[in-house]
Design an enzyme around this catalytic site. Structure first.
Site, PDB file in Angstrom:
ATOM      1  N   ASP A 152       0.825  -1.214   0.000  1.00  0.00           N
ATOM      2  CA  ASP A 152       0.000   0.000   0.000  1.00  0.00           C
ATOM      3  C   ASP A 152       0.859   1.265   0.000  1.00  0.00           C
ATOM      4  O   ASP A 152       2.032   1.230   0.362  1.00  0.00           O
ATOM      5  CB  ASP A 152      -0.854   0.042   1.281  1.00  0.00           C
ATOM      6  CG  ASP A 152      -1.950  -0.998   1.282  1.00  0.00           C
ATOM      7  OD1 ASP A 152      -1.963  -1.859   0.389  1.00  0.00           O
ATOM      8  OD2 ASP A 152      -2.789  -0.954   2.199  1.00  0.00           O
ATOM      9  N   ASP A 153       0.224   2.350  -0.339  1.00  0.00           N
ATOM     10  CA  ASP A 153       0.758   3.717  -0.180  1.00  0.00           C
ATOM     11  C   ASP A 153       1.797   4.126  -1.222  1.00  0.00           C
ATOM     12  O   ASP A 153       2.329   5.217  -1.152  1.00  0.00           O
ATOM     13  CB  ASP A 153       1.369   3.954   1.217  1.00  0.00           C
ATOM     14  CG  ASP A 153       0.363   3.833   2.332  1.00  0.00           C
ATOM     15  OD1 ASP A 153      -0.809   3.516   2.059  1.00  0.00           O
ATOM     16  OD2 ASP A 153       0.751   4.052   3.489  1.00  0.00           O
TER      17      ASP A 153
ATOM     18  N   HIS B 133       4.088  -2.148   2.993  1.00  0.00           N
ATOM     19  CA  HIS B 133       4.165  -0.811   2.378  1.00  0.00           C
ATOM     20  C   HIS B 133       5.495  -0.690   1.649  1.00  0.00           C
ATOM     21  O   HIS B 133       6.551  -0.833   2.284  1.00  0.00           O
ATOM     22  CB  HIS B 133       4.044   0.258   3.461  1.00  0.00           C
ATOM     23  CG  HIS B 133       2.760   0.187   4.223  1.00  0.00           C
ATOM     24  ND1 HIS B 133       2.562  -0.687   5.260  1.00  0.00           N
ATOM     25  CD2 HIS B 133       1.593   0.849   4.061  1.00  0.00           C
ATOM     26  CE1 HIS B 133       1.319  -0.535   5.718  1.00  0.00           C
ATOM     27  NE2 HIS B 133       0.706   0.384   5.013  1.00  0.00           N
TER      28      HIS B 133
ATOM     29  N   HIS C  30      -5.924   3.068  -3.697  1.00  0.00           N
ATOM     30  CA  HIS C  30      -5.824   3.261  -2.235  1.00  0.00           C
ATOM     31  C   HIS C  30      -6.297   4.676  -1.870  1.00  0.00           C
ATOM     32  O   HIS C  30      -5.884   5.220  -0.860  1.00  0.00           O
ATOM     33  CB  HIS C  30      -4.378   3.024  -1.804  1.00  0.00           C
ATOM     34  CG  HIS C  30      -4.181   2.786  -0.330  1.00  0.00           C
ATOM     35  ND1 HIS C  30      -4.929   1.895   0.402  1.00  0.00           N
ATOM     36  CD2 HIS C  30      -3.303   3.327   0.559  1.00  0.00           C
ATOM     37  CE1 HIS C  30      -4.508   1.905   1.670  1.00  0.00           C
ATOM     38  NE2 HIS C  30      -3.528   2.776   1.784  1.00  0.00           N
TER      39      HIS C  30
ATOM     40  N   HIS D 149      -5.290   9.185   0.747  1.00  0.00           N
ATOM     41  CA  HIS D 149      -5.280   8.263   1.904  1.00  0.00           C
ATOM     42  C   HIS D 149      -6.353   8.639   2.911  1.00  0.00           C
ATOM     43  O   HIS D 149      -6.085   8.855   4.106  1.00  0.00           O
ATOM     44  CB  HIS D 149      -3.899   8.232   2.575  1.00  0.00           C
ATOM     45  CG  HIS D 149      -3.645   6.932   3.294  1.00  0.00           C
ATOM     46  ND1 HIS D 149      -4.064   6.707   4.591  1.00  0.00           N
ATOM     47  CD2 HIS D 149      -3.032   5.796   2.909  1.00  0.00           C
ATOM     48  CE1 HIS D 149      -3.701   5.490   4.948  1.00  0.00           C
ATOM     49  NE2 HIS D 149      -3.076   4.914   3.946  1.00  0.00           N
TER      50      HIS D 149
HETATM   51 NI    NI Z   1      -2.351   3.035   3.506  1.00  0.00          NI
END
Ligand code: NI
Length: 251
Positions: A76-77, A218, A127, A131
């Site tokens: 993610d991210d 991540h 995502h 955020h």
């Molecule tokens: Ni995230």
């Protein structure tokens, strides 16, 4: 205890999913849920079916184990200009496909990385743009977060974005946007962003791994990239196959 938490997935095909516009209750239909918020420990369940769809059919070098144990690494991210590339190199060397849930804010400037993800067979999901916690926004704002991000990804890859990992694991299953998205949660939270300790991340995953697990990481940290590659080496040797997360939640 992790298994069998899925509440029955309709036998939808992915192609059908993208074609359907404006439907609601996607999360409920997918029957997957996070037990706790992202960045805490959380649990979601993927495919509970024991059927193996893909079996190795290579030369018979040795006796095959009864079934391939599938798991998915999700990141993610990202993308991160440096560490994501390093991760992609490592995944390619190992012949592993992973899943990336991208933040809209990280897309600009990283177009080549995203194109590479798609070309190398990784699954790219959404995502949100900033955020955000989808459940705290108006429907209009929530949809804009999702659609703007998907649009940018599609402009780069030429492929529709069908999956979302809602930040914090908070998904509004009543949300009605123009395009339907399927949420993908996780069953193992590495907490990689808190420890940034490669050994700890590796141990946390390898000790507790089970078939069909979806692992949350991540790709913004070097420690995570190193851990992910080590996890792959250890678990491949233990008979696990790394697949994209959609394979563990559909059918
Ligand atoms: Ni995230």
């Amino acid at each position: 205890m992790r298994k069998g938490r899925i509440a029955g997935i309709p036998a939808w095909k992915r192609g059908l999913l993208v074609a359907v516009i404006g439907l609601t209750a996607v999360g409920a239909a997918a029957g997957i849920r996070a037990r706790e918020a992202e960045d805490g420990s959380a649990m979601a369940m993927g495919d509970a079916s024991g059927e193996e769809r893909q079996r190795s059919s290579g030369p018979q070098t040795k006796v095959q184990s009864a079934e391939t144990k599938k798991i998915a690494l999700t990141f993610d991210d990202g993308p991160h200009p440096r560490y994501t590339q390093k991760l992609l190199d490592g995944l390619k060397e190992r012949g592993v496909k992973a899943t990336f849930f991208l933040l809209g804010t990280n897309i600009e400037g990283n177009e080549e990385i995203i194109k590479r993800m798609a070309e190398e067979g990784h699954l790219i999901g959404n995502h949100t743009y900033y955020h955000v916690d989808i459940t705290k926004l108006s429907q209009e704002e929530a949809c804009r977060e999702i659609l703007d991000t998907s649009k940018q990804i599609t402009a780069i890859t030429g492929q529709p974005v069908e999956y979302i990992r809602p930040p914090f694991g908070n998904w509004d299953k009543e949300l009605e946007c123009e395009v339907m998205m399927l949420p993908i949660f996780w069953s193992v939270d590495t907490l990689d962003w808190t420890t940034k300790n490669t050994d700890q991340i590796v141990q946390k995953v390898v000790k507790n791994i089970e078939e069909n697990d979806i692992i949350l990481m991540h790709d913004s940290y070097d420690s995570t990239v190193l851990a992910a590659l080590r996890i792959i080496d250890l678990l491949q040797a233990d008979g696990y196959e790394f697949v994209t997360a959609d394979e563990l939640i559909l059918e």
